[in-house]
Scaffold this active site. Structure first.
Site, short mmCIF file in Angstrom:
data_model
loop_
_atom_site.label_atom_id
_atom_site.label_comp_id
_atom_site.label_asym_id
_atom_site.label_seq_id
_atom_site.Cartn_x
_atom_site.Cartn_y
_atom_site.Cartn_z
N LEU A 94 -5.33 -16.04 -1.45
CA LEU A 94 -4.99 -17.42 -1.78
C LEU A 94 -5.25 -17.77 -3.23
O LEU A 94 -5.84 -18.80 -3.55
CB LEU A 94 -5.69 -18.38 -0.82
CG LEU A 94 -5.06 -18.44 0.58
CD1 LEU A 94 -5.83 -19.37 1.50
CD2 LEU A 94 -3.59 -18.86 0.52
N TYR A 146 -8.22 -0.24 8.70
CA TYR A 146 -7.51 1.04 8.78
C TYR A 146 -8.53 2.18 8.73
O TYR A 146 -9.74 1.94 8.68
CB TYR A 146 -6.42 1.11 7.71
CG TYR A 146 -5.36 0.06 7.99
CD1 TYR A 146 -4.56 0.17 9.13
CD2 TYR A 146 -5.21 -1.07 7.20
CE1 TYR A 146 -3.63 -0.82 9.46
CE2 TYR A 146 -4.29 -2.06 7.51
CZ TYR A 146 -3.50 -1.93 8.65
OH TYR A 146 -2.59 -2.90 8.98
N ARG A 180 -9.77 -0.33 -2.25
CA ARG A 180 -9.76 -1.67 -1.64
C ARG A 180 -10.71 -1.69 -0.44
O ARG A 180 -10.62 -0.84 0.44
CB ARG A 180 -8.35 -2.06 -1.20
CG ARG A 180 -8.32 -3.35 -0.38
CD ARG A 180 -6.94 -3.92 -0.16
NE ARG A 180 -6.59 -4.87 -1.21
CZ ARG A 180 -5.69 -5.83 -1.09
NH1 ARG A 180 -5.00 -5.96 0.02
NH2 ARG A 180 -5.44 -6.65 -2.09
N ALA A 210 0.86 -0.10 1.61
CA ALA A 210 0.07 0.98 2.21
C ALA A 210 1.02 2.14 2.48
O ALA A 210 1.98 2.01 3.26
CB ALA A 210 -0.58 0.51 3.50
N CYS A 233 3.07 -4.32 2.81
CA CYS A 233 4.00 -3.56 3.65
C CYS A 233 5.33 -4.29 3.74
O CYS A 233 5.37 -5.50 3.98
CB CYS A 233 3.44 -3.43 5.07
SG CYS A 233 2.10 -2.25 5.17
N PRO A 252 -0.77 -5.06 -2.74
CA PRO A 252 0.01 -4.19 -1.84
C PRO A 252 0.53 -4.98 -0.64
O PRO A 252 -0.23 -5.73 -0.02
CB PRO A 252 -1.02 -3.14 -1.40
CG PRO A 252 -2.36 -3.75 -1.64
CD PRO A 252 -2.20 -4.71 -2.77
C1 LIG Z 1 3.68 -9.14 4.06
C2 LIG Z 1 2.30 -8.66 3.75
C3 LIG Z 1 2.03 -7.30 3.81
C4 LIG Z 1 0.75 -6.81 3.46
N1 LIG Z 1 0.53 -5.45 3.43
C5 LIG Z 1 -0.64 -4.98 2.92
C6 LIG Z 1 -0.81 -3.61 2.66
O1 LIG Z 1 0.09 -2.79 2.82
N2 LIG Z 1 -2.01 -3.20 2.17
C7 LIG Z 1 -3.04 -4.09 1.94
O2 LIG Z 1 -4.10 -3.67 1.50
N3 LIG Z 1 -2.88 -5.40 2.14
C8 LIG Z 1 -1.71 -5.87 2.60
N4 LIG Z 1 -1.51 -7.22 2.72
C9 LIG Z 1 -2.60 -8.14 2.30
C10 LIG Z 1 -2.37 -8.61 0.87
O3 LIG Z 1 -2.44 -7.53 -0.06
C11 LIG Z 1 -3.41 -9.67 0.46
O4 LIG Z 1 -4.69 -9.08 0.48
C12 LIG Z 1 -3.41 -10.89 1.39
O5 LIG Z 1 -2.09 -11.30 1.69
C13 LIG Z 1 -4.15 -12.08 0.74
O6 LIG Z 1 -3.55 -12.42 -0.49
P1 LIG Z 1 -2.56 -13.70 -0.65
O7 LIG Z 1 -3.34 -14.91 -0.21
O8 LIG Z 1 -2.22 -13.73 -2.12
O9 LIG Z 1 -1.36 -13.47 0.21
C14 LIG Z 1 -0.27 -7.72 3.09
C15 LIG Z 1 0.01 -9.09 3.08
C16 LIG Z 1 1.27 -9.56 3.37
C17 LIG Z 1 1.54 -11.05 3.28
#
Ligand SMILES: Cc1cc2nc3c(=O)[nH]c(=O)nc-3n(C[C@H](O)[C@H](O)[C@H](O)COP(=O)(O)O)c2cc1C
Length: 379
Positions: A318, A199, A247, A75, A41, A39
């Site tokens: 990551l 949240y 989550r 979200a 935003c 997810p």
């Molecule tokens: C632009 C952006 C928006 C995000 N919005 C949400 C969100 O709406 N809900 C959520 O649970 N996590 C959100 N996250 C966290 C990601 O779902 C993820 O847990 C986090 O980026 C780590 O994963 P990655 O290393 O693959 O980026 C967001 C991350 C990014 C980069």
């Protein structure tokens, strides 16, 4: 899901298909593979009305066409005051439901499952979208709204929330249930409840943000009560054939916070209430202490929760490399991996992963229109 998660892994590993591309079935939903879009935003709602736009169709649509086995929405607030920013999506009315239905239909045309992450931001609501580069809670005069939380304690830099009354809590639970009913009518395959990243639900879970003295605060049983009530209420509206995810932030990276052991205990308690998978993230309720961030840094949490609670998990954080994703699944740390930032760089990450992991061209999750782009082994 009644069989233990570890058995599922062994059974699928025996088929010889890389785990990333082994289908996963939860209730009546079959995910064509185990690499899923996290997810994220987008802060791209135009009229402050919570209605997803063409941006959301393209963002989620490109990744559905890009081969992800599940795409999760950002979200999405269950009530207007639960939005992180005025540009967030929602699912509290019919207009939003209809706009989501169009996006769901496109994902389904790609044989991709689609889930909505239902959320309430609590004391982290009414903030500026990151692109606006302004810190703090948006004042009422500039279009902000009244923020609420378990206790009247602010997160640094934000306004102090109003302590939620029992009526506020009951209204929030009803909001989640109503959004779940709309999610079903919009055609979503999965609901993920956002109980992470500081949240509202996480604010109730954490002893660092919940200082209530009624039966929603204090003991572990009291702090988890809001989530348990939401799970129960959502499950009465969400069909038994569709999976429900939650989550969590398995660590707050500070002493005295919510822990991975708490997460495993809670996962074990909510599984019998109809939760099918736990998506294991970390952080967000307070400023973190020392975090060692590196490849797959949250994977050990997913592994620990999966082992201790016997519930399927998704790992996130990551995960960027196909072999790394395969290793996480094959070693039994998780049942699926979620990609966020890597998927922003590369909407069709799974198509490349299919090539790297030796999936035959015809078996790779290409849309018909893109078949000419399929990797060949000698390229
Ligand atoms: C632009 C952006 C928006 C995000 N919005 C949400 C969100 O709406 N809900 C959520 O649970 N996590 C959100 N996250 C966290 C990601 O779902 C993820 O847990 C986090 O980026 C780590 O994963 P990655 O290393 O693959 O980026 C967001 C991350 C990014 C980069």
């Amino acid at each position: 899901m009644t069989r233990p998660a570890a058995d599922a892994t062994r059974a699928e590993r025996a088929t010889g298909t890389p785990m990333v591309f082994s289908p996963l079935r939860l209730r009546d939903v079959e995910f064509k593979n185990r690499v899923w879009l996290a997810p994220m935003c987008q802060y791209s709602v135009e009229a402050r009305d919570g209605v997803p736009t063409d941006w959301h169709l393209v963002h989620l649509g490109a990744r559905a066409a890009g081969g992800f086995g599940l795409v999760l929405t950002e979200a999405t607030a269950v009530v207007p005051e639960g939005r992180i920013s005025p540009q967030d999506t929602g699912l509290w009315n019919e207009t939003q439901q209809a706009a989501w239905a169009r996006i769901v239909e496109f994902a389904h045309s790609q044989h991709t499952a689609i889930g909505v992450q239902l959320a309430h931001a609590g004391r982290k609501a009414s903030t500026w979208a990151p692109a606006l580069r302004r810190a703090g809670t948006i004042p009422a005069a500039e279009g902000g709204w009244r923020i609420v939380g378990p206790s009247p304690v602010a997160l640094d830099g934000l306004d102090t929330p109003h302590e939620m009354t029992r009526d506020d809590i009951a209204g929030t639970v009803r909001g989640f249930a109503a959004a779940a009913a709309r999610a079903d009518r919009a055609g979503f395959d999965v609901i993920e409840l956002h109980a992470a990243h500081g949240y509202l639900i996480h604010q109730f879970l954490s002893p660092l943000s919940n200082f209530r003295t009624d039966d929603y605060g204090g003991s572990f049983d009291n702090r988890i009560r809001l989530l348990v009530e939401i799970v129960d209420a959502v499950r009465t509206e969400w069909p038994g054939r569709k999976p429900l995810f939650v989550r969590f932030s398995a660590s707050e990276w500070v002493e005295g916070g919510w822990t991975v052991e708490d997460t495993a205990e809670l996962a074990a308690r909510i599984q019998p209430l109809g939760v099918d998978l736990v998506d294991v993230s970390s952080g967000g309720v307070v400023a973190p202490g020392r975090i060692t961030v590196g490849p797959g840094y949250q994977v050990p949490f997913a592994r620990q929760v999966r082992g201790a609670a016997g519930i399927p998990t998704a790992a996130v954080g990551l995960i960027t490399d196909p072999e790394q994703a395969e290793h996480i699944l094959a070693e039994g740390s998780a049942d699926a991996v979620l990609l966020a930032r890597a998927a922003l760089r590369e909407p069709s990450w799974p198509l490349r992963a299919a090539h790297v992991l030796g999936i035959e061209r015809d078996e790779a999750p290409y849309p018909t229109q893109y078949l000419k782009g399929a990797w060949r082994r000698h390229h």
